[in-house]
Design a protein around this motif. Structure first.
Motif, PDB file in Angstrom:
ATOM      1  N   THR A   1     -14.151 -29.176 129.031  1.00 17.83           N
ATOM      2  CA  THR A   1     -15.104 -30.015 128.263  1.00 17.83           C
ATOM      3  C   THR A   1     -14.735 -30.075 126.865  1.00 17.83           C
ATOM      4  N   LEU A   2     -15.350 -31.154 126.427  1.00 16.64           N
ATOM      5  CA  LEU A   2     -14.880 -31.587 124.691  1.00 16.64           C
ATOM      6  C   LEU A   2     -15.329 -30.234 124.093  1.00 16.64           C
ATOM      7  N   ASP A   3     -16.370 -29.624 124.249  1.00 16.93           N
ATOM      8  CA  ASP A   3     -16.903 -28.648 123.497  1.00 16.93           C
ATOM      9  C   ASP A   3     -15.835 -27.450 123.615  1.00 16.93           C
TER      10      ASP A   3
ATOM     11  N   PHE B   1     -12.046 -37.919 126.743  1.00 12.87           N
ATOM     12  CA  PHE B   1     -13.248 -37.659 127.240  1.00 12.87           C
ATOM     13  C   PHE B   1     -14.156 -38.799 127.621  1.00 12.87           C
ATOM     14  N   GLY B   2     -13.562 -39.794 127.878  1.00 17.50           N
ATOM     15  CA  GLY B   2     -14.463 -41.148 128.572  1.00 17.50           C
ATOM     16  C   GLY B   2     -15.371 -41.738 127.460  1.00 17.50           C
TER      17      GLY B   2
ATOM     18  N   GLU C   1     -14.826 -41.714 120.674  1.00 15.15           N
ATOM     19  CA  GLU C   1     -14.847 -42.030 119.306  1.00 15.15           C
ATOM     20  C   GLU C   1     -15.291 -40.446 118.643  1.00 15.15           C
ATOM     21  N   GLY C   2     -16.336 -39.911 119.354  1.00 13.83           N
ATOM     22  CA  GLY C   2     -16.758 -38.715 118.703  1.00 13.83           C
ATOM     23  C   GLY C   2     -15.812 -37.710 118.864  1.00 13.83           C
TER      24      GLY C   2
ATOM     25  N   GLY D   1      -8.183 -41.817 133.342  1.00 16.50           N
ATOM     26  CA  GLY D   1      -9.536 -41.619 132.955  1.00 16.50           C
ATOM     27  C   GLY D   1     -10.303 -40.787 134.097  1.00 16.50           C
ATOM     28  N   ARG D   2     -10.741 -39.624 133.761  1.00 17.47           N
ATOM     29  CA  ARG D   2     -11.284 -38.633 134.958  1.00 17.47           C
ATOM     30  C   ARG D   2     -12.610 -39.478 135.441  1.00 17.47           C
TER      31      ARG D   2
END
Length: 261
Positions: A63-65, A93-94, A98-99, A118-119
């Motif tokens: 995950t991004l986190d 992460f799709g 940007e974040g 891309g997942r």
């Protein structure tokens, strides 16, 4: 202490065809400290597979986190050593692209790996979409004060059965979109990228090619051979982690068996 964009410029300048930057990818603060202690280390790079494994996850489930937690720890080491940090951001992460970029830049990163598989779409992004994602990532970095942000654009064209020519075409499109370098991933299933493919891609991309140095089995191209071919970047992905796990297991076995030092 260098400014963040100074570090980005340093990282970008280290991508020299024929005199490549060599990245021994890390996954946590301990591995980062071990690598930065070496005078030969010019920059730090994370490997998502190793980061995921350390978090108890498969690479595709990172995950991004979880990625950002590892980046935060590694970034502290990079800052203390005044070395550039580039982050394996997988596919961005799709919709969180940007974040995700903004977050790693705020943590101190000056570059990323960005994949074109891309997942959320279950396959390769169309070339124009992948180009757009590179431009979007660069725009965010520039907004955060890092206009010289480095993107190592990975294509998984070979992984989905396309040809080396298809992979090269994608690579050139990504360079046109602003990527600094291209990583053509051969994949474990197909046995990696063949020597003739590396040579062809290196020539077609003007040397702006990343090759993964094989360290977990014999028979791969050596660093000297990759320099002769003319690549600009060499990395090892999760292989340091894999070898470390083996060493830990062997030492634990020795202790449990009551063996002496």
């Amino acid at each position: 202490m260098s400014s963040q964009n100074d570090l980005a410029q340093t990282l970008k300048a280290l991508h020299k065809p024929g005199d490549p930057i060599v990245l021994t990818n890390v996954w946590d603060a301990i591995s980062a400290r071990a690598v930065t202690s070496l005078p030969q280390t010019k920059a730090l790079a994370t490997a998502s597979y190793a980061v995921a494994a350390a978090a108890g996850l498969d690479d595709q489930d990172l995950t991004l986190d979880a990625n950002l937690r590892a980046v935060e720890a590694v970034a502290k080491v990079a800052k203390a050593s005044d070395k550039p940090l580039t982050v394996d951001l997988q596919d961005g992460f799709g919709d969180e692209l940007e974040g995700a970029v903004r977050s790693v830049v705020k943590l101190g990163a000056v570059g990323i790996n960005l994949e074109d598989f891309g997942r959320e779409v279950g396959g390769l992004y169309p070339v124009d979409v992948a180009q757009g994602r590179i431009r979007r990532a660069l725009a965010v970095a520039a907004e955060e004060g890092v206009p010289d942000f480095v993107i190592n654009a990975r294509t998984d064209a070979l992984l989905v059965g396309q040809s080396i020519d298809d992979a090269i075409a994608r690579g050139n499109a990504y360079l046109e979109a602003g990527a600094t370098n291209v990583f053509i991933w051969g994949g474990r299933e197909r046995g990696g990228t063949r020597t003739e493919e590396v040579v062809k891609a290196c020539e077609a991309l003007g040397g702006k090619l990343n090759v993964s140095l094989v360290r977990v089995k014999p028979g791969g191209l050596t660093l000297g051979e990759l320099r002769e071919i003319g690549v600009a970047r060499v990395s090892v992905g999760p292989q340091l982690m894999m070898r470390t796990v083996g060493a830990v297991g062997e030492e634990a076995r020795s202790i449990l068996n009551g063996e002496g030092v």
